[in-house]
Design a protein around this motif. Structure first.
Motif, mmCIF file in Angstrom:
data_model
loop_
_atom_site.group_PDB
_atom_site.id
_atom_site.type_symbol
_atom_site.label_atom_id
_atom_site.label_comp_id
_atom_site.label_asym_id
_atom_site.label_seq_id
_atom_site.Cartn_x
_atom_site.Cartn_y
_atom_site.Cartn_z
ATOM 1 N N VAL A 221 0.836 -1.206 0.000
ATOM 2 C CA VAL A 221 0.000 0.000 0.000
ATOM 3 C C VAL A 221 0.869 1.255 0.000
ATOM 4 C CG1 VAL A 221 -1.736 1.319 1.280
ATOM 5 C CG2 VAL A 221 -1.917 -1.186 1.116
ATOM 6 N N LEU A 222 1.812 1.330 0.936
ATOM 7 C CA LEU A 222 2.654 2.522 1.021
ATOM 8 C C LEU A 222 3.570 2.669 -0.194
ATOM 9 C CD1 LEU A 222 3.593 2.625 4.826
ATOM 10 C CD2 LEU A 222 1.883 3.973 3.603
ATOM 11 N N ASN A 223 4.042 1.572 -0.740
ATOM 12 C CA ASN A 223 4.849 1.664 -1.969
ATOM 13 C C ASN A 223 4.043 2.287 -3.102
ATOM 14 O OD1 ASN A 223 6.862 0.421 -0.554
ATOM 15 N ND2 ASN A 223 6.970 -1.408 -1.830
ATOM 16 N N GLN A 226 3.584 6.005 -2.387
ATOM 17 C CA GLN A 226 4.819 6.747 -2.684
ATOM 18 C C GLN A 226 4.899 7.100 -4.175
ATOM 19 O OE1 GLN A 226 7.624 3.886 -0.896
ATOM 20 N NE2 GLN A 226 8.533 5.612 0.224
ATOM 21 N N ASP A 227 4.659 6.106 -5.011
ATOM 22 C CA ASP A 227 4.705 6.340 -6.457
ATOM 23 C C ASP A 227 3.639 7.347 -6.888
ATOM 24 O OD1 ASP A 227 6.782 4.559 -6.691
ATOM 25 O OD2 ASP A 227 5.512 2.863 -7.252
ATOM 26 N N GLU A 228 2.477 7.255 -6.257
ATOM 27 C CA GLU A 228 1.381 8.165 -6.620
ATOM 28 C C GLU A 228 1.727 9.607 -6.267
ATOM 29 O OE1 GLU A 228 -3.305 7.483 -6.529
ATOM 30 O OE2 GLU A 228 -2.489 7.858 -4.525
ATOM 31 N N HIS A 229 2.292 9.811 -5.084
ATOM 32 C CA HIS A 229 2.683 11.170 -4.688
ATOM 33 C C HIS A 229 3.785 11.710 -5.599
ATOM 34 C CE1 HIS A 229 0.389 12.077 -1.058
ATOM 35 N NE2 HIS A 229 0.505 10.803 -0.701
ATOM 36 N N LEU A 230 4.708 10.867 -5.994
ATOM 37 C CA LEU A 230 5.770 11.302 -6.897
ATOM 38 C C LEU A 230 5.205 11.690 -8.268
ATOM 39 C CD1 LEU A 230 8.587 8.720 -6.068
ATOM 40 C CD2 LEU A 230 8.721 11.201 -5.754
#
Length: 483
Positions: A221-223, A226-230
């Motif tokens: 989920v957090l991975n 992270q990609d989504e925020h980037l």
């Protein structure tokens, strides 16, 4: 005191297929439904079908708002103490599903977003998405549902090791998948100090550390987030610059995402999964590659070198002939268990077939996911879901009747591979020719194992493990198939 000590079996955990439980305290092991569902040997597949039957009906009741029916079948999931598995640290008592827990968990099920949205696909998903359910409770629920399978396994192990069973003991409720009801009946089972004991195959035991909400959140989920925020270049994106002020790296920390989200609930995981089901699918798929069988070293403090030396010495002391036939038989079971675990499991002694007209010394479930026993069916097209073993404590060589006897019990549904253990073969060419005839006539594959073979495998096991032992079988197969 362990089971083996209580009944004076003279066996170590390496020689036993079941978990040699401590009668005075629980062992921190679990029956994990996710792990059980990944096991493909006959006993586990059958038990998992029972598990799926219960879960499917429960889910149908809840989703169709038949809450009384759902509550009734769920109410039988109380805490079992018979397996001595769990988290309690002193006298066996468990920390699993008590009566109050059952009610609370059922209410959580009814409120769960994962249940309502259809995110939950398997019973093990309860642990990921339903509040109040952890590995102990999942293990207890699973134990209740597959109790009949554990009772039958216990009976078979007791017969194998000549452990007394007490008749007319209430089984406790178990799930009958044929009629889709809970049943309670009188059975033969193990009773020690007026307490029922159920043995558990060590092949299905687990620390239950992989299929968890924590790992799903942390590594999947957090991975994704992270990609989504980037990709969105959100306010959580941080940068690193070199001495010239040029940006060399953009990153988002998991800590910053968690701070932004606040307290993570299982409902959050359900909402996330509803939006991004592919991430949960990836978690399930990758987790399957992470879980593994427990080794004997993890289950027992016994020193392997001493065990091997003792087994070799014991084998040399058993005299060929009828008088020591039972001793040879039980010694052979322990040696095979040590050499071929976890690829062979669930041994049953003198299995009756064809309405009891024929008997087999031993059958093992083929649980191999690699190696020689796995390749029998996948590469060589030899049906081998069950492995037949006969132990011949003869003073003479094997003759055609013994070889014909075991091959006559083969069938595509049961399997067409067998091992004959014998003390010695003086006329090897004659015996191997009989094995070749059986194989070339498509009646199945029979391999012979002598004392020298067993001793050779035992002496090399500590350094080279099961791979060496299976390579010895492969060489014997080549002698049969290629000569």
């Amino acid at each position: 005191m362990n089971i083996s000590e209580y009944f004076h079996l003279g066996k170590t955990q390496y020689e036993l297929d079941f978990i040699d439980i401590n009668l005075n305290s629980d062992m921190p092991l679990f029956i994990d439904p996710y792990y059980l569902g990944t096991c493909e040997f006959p006993w586990a597949v059958d038990a998992n079908r029972t598990l799926e039957s219960f879960f499917s009906l429960l889910l149908t009741y809840i989703q169709s708002e038949q809450y009384e029916e759902a509550h009734y079948i769920f109410s039988h999931l109380n805490e079992p103490n018979e397996t001595r598995l769990g988290l309690s640290k002193s006298k066996p008592q468990g920390r699993g599903v008590g009566p109050k827990d059952t009610e609370r968990i059922f209410e959580n099920l009814l409120r769960s977003k994962a249940i309502k949205s259809g995110v939950v696909e398997d019973i093990e998903d309860f642990r990921i998405f339903v509040p109040g359910i952890d590995k102990d409770k999942m293990s207890d629920m699973t134990t209740n549902i597959i109790k009949k399978h554990l009772i039958k396994y216990t009976q078979n192990q007791c017969k194998l090791w000549n452990i007394p069973l007490l008749a007319q003991v209430p089984s406790g409720f178990y799930w009958d998948r044929t009629n889709q009801i809970w049943k309670n009946e009188y059975v033969e089972t193990m009773v020690i100090n007026e307490q029922k004991i159920l043995l558990v195959p060590k092949r299905i035991a687990s620390y239950s550390k992989e299929y968890t909400p924590q790992k799903y959140l942390q590594h999947f989920v957090l991975n994704f987030l992270q990609d989504e925020h980037l990709s969105k270049d959100s306010h959580l994106v941080q940068v690193r610059r070199n001495r010239k002020g040029v940006i060399t790296k953009r990153f988002v920390t998991k800590k910053s995402i968690l701070n932004e989200l606040g307290f993570i609930t299982k409902d959050f995981l359900a909402d996330f999964t509803k939006k991004h089901p592919q991430i949960f699918g990836k978690f399930k798929l990758e987790t399957k590659t992470q879980i593994r069988d427990l080794s004997n070293e993890e289950l027992s403090p016994d020193i392997l070198t001493r065990i091997i030396n003792h087994l070799i010495q014991s084998l040399n002391q058993v005299k060929p002939g009828n008088d020591d036939a039972t001793k040879y038989h039980r010694l052979s079971v322990g040696i095979l268990e040590l050499l071929f675990y976890p690829h062979l499991t669930s041994p049953i002694v003198e299995k009756e077939i064809h309405d009891g007209r024929k008997r087999i010394d031993l059958t093992f479930d083929n649980a191999a996911e690699s190696g020689f026993f796995y390749r029998l069916a996948t590469t060589y097209q030899i049906p081998s879901q069950f492995i037949f073993v006969e132990c011949k404590n003869y003073t003479r060589d094997l003759e055609n009747p013994e070889l014909d006897q075991i091959s006559g019990r083969f069938s595509p549904n049961r399997g067409k591979f067998g091992l004959i253990l014998c003390r010695n073969i003086k006329n090897y060419n004659k015996v191997i020719q009989s094995c070749r005839d059986t194989y070339r006539d498509s009646r199945g594959l029979v391999l012979t194992i002598t004392d020298d073979d067993l001793i050779n495998m035992l002496m090399n096991y500590e350094e080279k493990g099961i791979d060496y032992c299976e390579e010895q079988l492969m060489q014997k197969f080549r002698d049969v198939a290629l000569s």
